[in-house]
Design a protein around this motif. Sequence first.
Motif, mmCIF file in Angstrom:
data_model
loop_
_atom_site.group_PDB
_atom_site.id
_atom_site.type_symbol
_atom_site.label_atom_id
_atom_site.label_comp_id
_atom_site.label_asym_id
_atom_site.label_seq_id
_atom_site.Cartn_x
_atom_site.Cartn_y
_atom_site.Cartn_z
ATOM 1 N N GLN A 1 8.166 5.060 -4.243
ATOM 2 C CA GLN A 1 7.352 3.937 -3.461
ATOM 3 C C GLN A 1 7.266 2.840 -4.397
ATOM 4 O O GLN A 1 7.375 1.506 -4.104
ATOM 5 N N THR B 1 0.180 -8.060 3.244
ATOM 6 C CA THR B 1 -0.080 -6.695 2.827
ATOM 7 C C THR B 1 0.968 -5.928 3.680
ATOM 8 O O THR B 1 0.934 -5.775 4.783
ATOM 9 N N GLU B 2 1.727 -4.921 2.849
ATOM 10 C CA GLU B 2 2.693 -4.234 3.576
ATOM 11 C C GLU B 2 2.233 -2.788 3.261
ATOM 12 O O GLU B 2 2.078 -2.519 2.128
ATOM 13 N N VAL B 3 2.397 -1.847 4.507
ATOM 14 C CA VAL B 3 2.126 -0.507 4.063
ATOM 15 C C VAL B 3 3.291 0.013 4.254
ATOM 16 O O VAL B 3 4.205 0.078 5.160
ATOM 17 N N GLY C 1 -4.854 -1.960 4.627
ATOM 18 C CA GLY C 1 -4.000 -3.230 5.115
ATOM 19 C C GLY C 1 -4.668 -4.305 5.694
ATOM 20 O O GLY C 1 -4.512 -5.598 5.453
ATOM 21 N N VAL D 1 0.691 -1.251 -0.295
ATOM 22 C CA VAL D 1 0.087 -0.010 -0.133
ATOM 23 C C VAL D 1 0.885 1.037 -0.093
ATOM 24 O O VAL D 1 1.762 1.236 0.781
ATOM 25 N N TYR E 1 -4.728 3.906 5.021
ATOM 26 C CA TYR E 1 -3.818 3.083 4.454
ATOM 27 C C TYR E 1 -3.870 1.939 5.317
ATOM 28 O O TYR E 1 -3.787 0.527 4.902
ATOM 29 N N LEU E 2 -3.463 2.180 6.493
ATOM 30 C CA LEU E 2 -3.426 1.019 7.635
ATOM 31 C C LEU E 2 -4.661 0.228 7.631
ATOM 32 O O LEU E 2 -4.768 -0.944 7.710
ATOM 33 N N LEU F 1 1.897 4.876 0.642
ATOM 34 C CA LEU F 1 1.599 5.993 1.557
ATOM 35 C C LEU F 1 1.786 7.123 0.788
ATOM 36 O O LEU F 1 2.693 7.976 0.795
ATOM 37 N N TRP G 1 -9.968 2.134 -5.016
ATOM 38 C CA TRP G 1 -8.517 2.174 -4.752
ATOM 39 C C TRP G 1 -7.912 1.569 -6.214
ATOM 40 O O TRP G 1 -8.695 1.194 -7.043
#
Length: 443
Positions: free
Chosen positions: A389, A377-379, A367, A352, A363-364, A354, A414
């Motif tokens: 990014q 999933t990584e933010v 996730g 994801v 975003y969190l 930022l 999204w």
Amino acid sequence: MSSGLIKPQTLKGFRDYLPPLALAREHILEVARQVYRSYGFTPIDTPALEYAEILLGKGGTESDKQLFRFTDQGDRDVAMRFDLTVPFARFAAQHFNEIGTPFKRYHQGTVWRGENTQRGRYREFMQSDFDTIGTDSNASDIETLLVIHDLFGALGFDRFSIRVNNRMVLNGLLEKLGLAERTAQVLRALDKLHKIGRDGVIAEMGEQAGASPEQAARVLEFAALTGSPHEILDHLQPLLAGSAVGEEGIARLRELFNAVATAGIATDRVGLDVSIARGLDYYTGTIYETFLTDDPTIGSVCSGGRYDNLAGLFTSQKLPGVGASLGVDRLLAALEKLGQISAASTPAPVLVVLFDESCLGQYLRIGRVLRAAGINTEVFPDSKKVGKQLQYADRQGFQFALIAGSDEFQSGTWKIKDLKSGEQLSVAEADLVSTIRSKLNSK
RNA sequence: GUGGCUUUAGCUCAGUUGGUUAGAGCGUCAGAUUGUGGAUCUGAAGGUCGCGGGUUCGAGCCCCGUAAGCCACCCCA
């Protein structure tokens, strides 16, 4: 200043695992675990450190020299385990009354041998063992073979061959030739047939086992037999007539190959090889070795066999068993050489971005939604430029980036960017999980 | 434990008969006017030439020792 720095270095034969290799190794262990469990094997664990006498007991002078051994803070003579079998023997003897038999366990762990290093041979490496103890049944021998076969299948290998033999056949032969006293030396020489050739074996049998050239030639005559398992067995049968162990070995092999065929195992993956003997002298029945067709030089990547009495050193209870050991690090070395290790450094398919720091909570939150659906999933932690990014996402090996700014938040959507193809599409949050899931499945 | 080969930036390597501040490619990081990466361009960081001794006016280059890696023996996963 810098002269005070400690040089970062690892010991000979010990190594670090960077993410791509660590991911590959965990994958192997996980797949193996699933296969073992599918057959009902249950996990155990034992300490890395044992009393030295426990590990020395079996008395191979060779393995003694390889032991990492020292005196601990309590002045005890201790050593690091060099395989998982001897600790298992101790374990079985110690807990005999609690585990019951037959007992099927798997055990994955690190072992240490102070041996000289080579590719695929380290001083610290992992083994992944499974054994069935407390039964003599040939059914367990056959099941062991099926497990090895399923294991490599599940790991994605097409091209491998499991070579099977039976010590009873070899013992019967040696008995008939009057070489029964020097079994270990003869078999050790025989085991090298693929490496040093016929003349080498004859010479070594003469030197090490005191076998006459005639006797050596007779042994080789057996070992040189080729063909389908049943053809070989048909040849062996009359030669071993009169030897009780020899005949039993033949019978067990016959039953094994029949069952394997019935179970639907491809015949080119399993063969009878009368020349394999295994160095370890505690094997007494069926023995197995597994070779990768694409990298045979690495040696056997999964070996094992049947033994009469696992824990004879620790208990008077008789514990026959059969099992095998997967050489995890040797397998990794082979995969590395064959270019089969994925370059990805992340276990997560989705990153994801930022994009707008003030929306961090969003975003969190997304996730967590994806993780709840089983999608790793990584933010990204910094609000760097989107390009940065995405670059990170690409290099770490993520498959998708999730991007959203004020436009998307306003419309409740999204953007999913496919890092491989560069394609990007907008989906409503309600469809996000299903869209990503179907994209992952179609890969 | 024995023998052979190797060891220069994170990786792959170049470094001429020993001669001043050791190079390249890739990778990493930062830029190329602030909502999109993998291409290109620019720039930067990064090496006590594995480590320790010796020969020499002077050593990455020669000699010795030592460590690690690879290969073979041995053994084995």
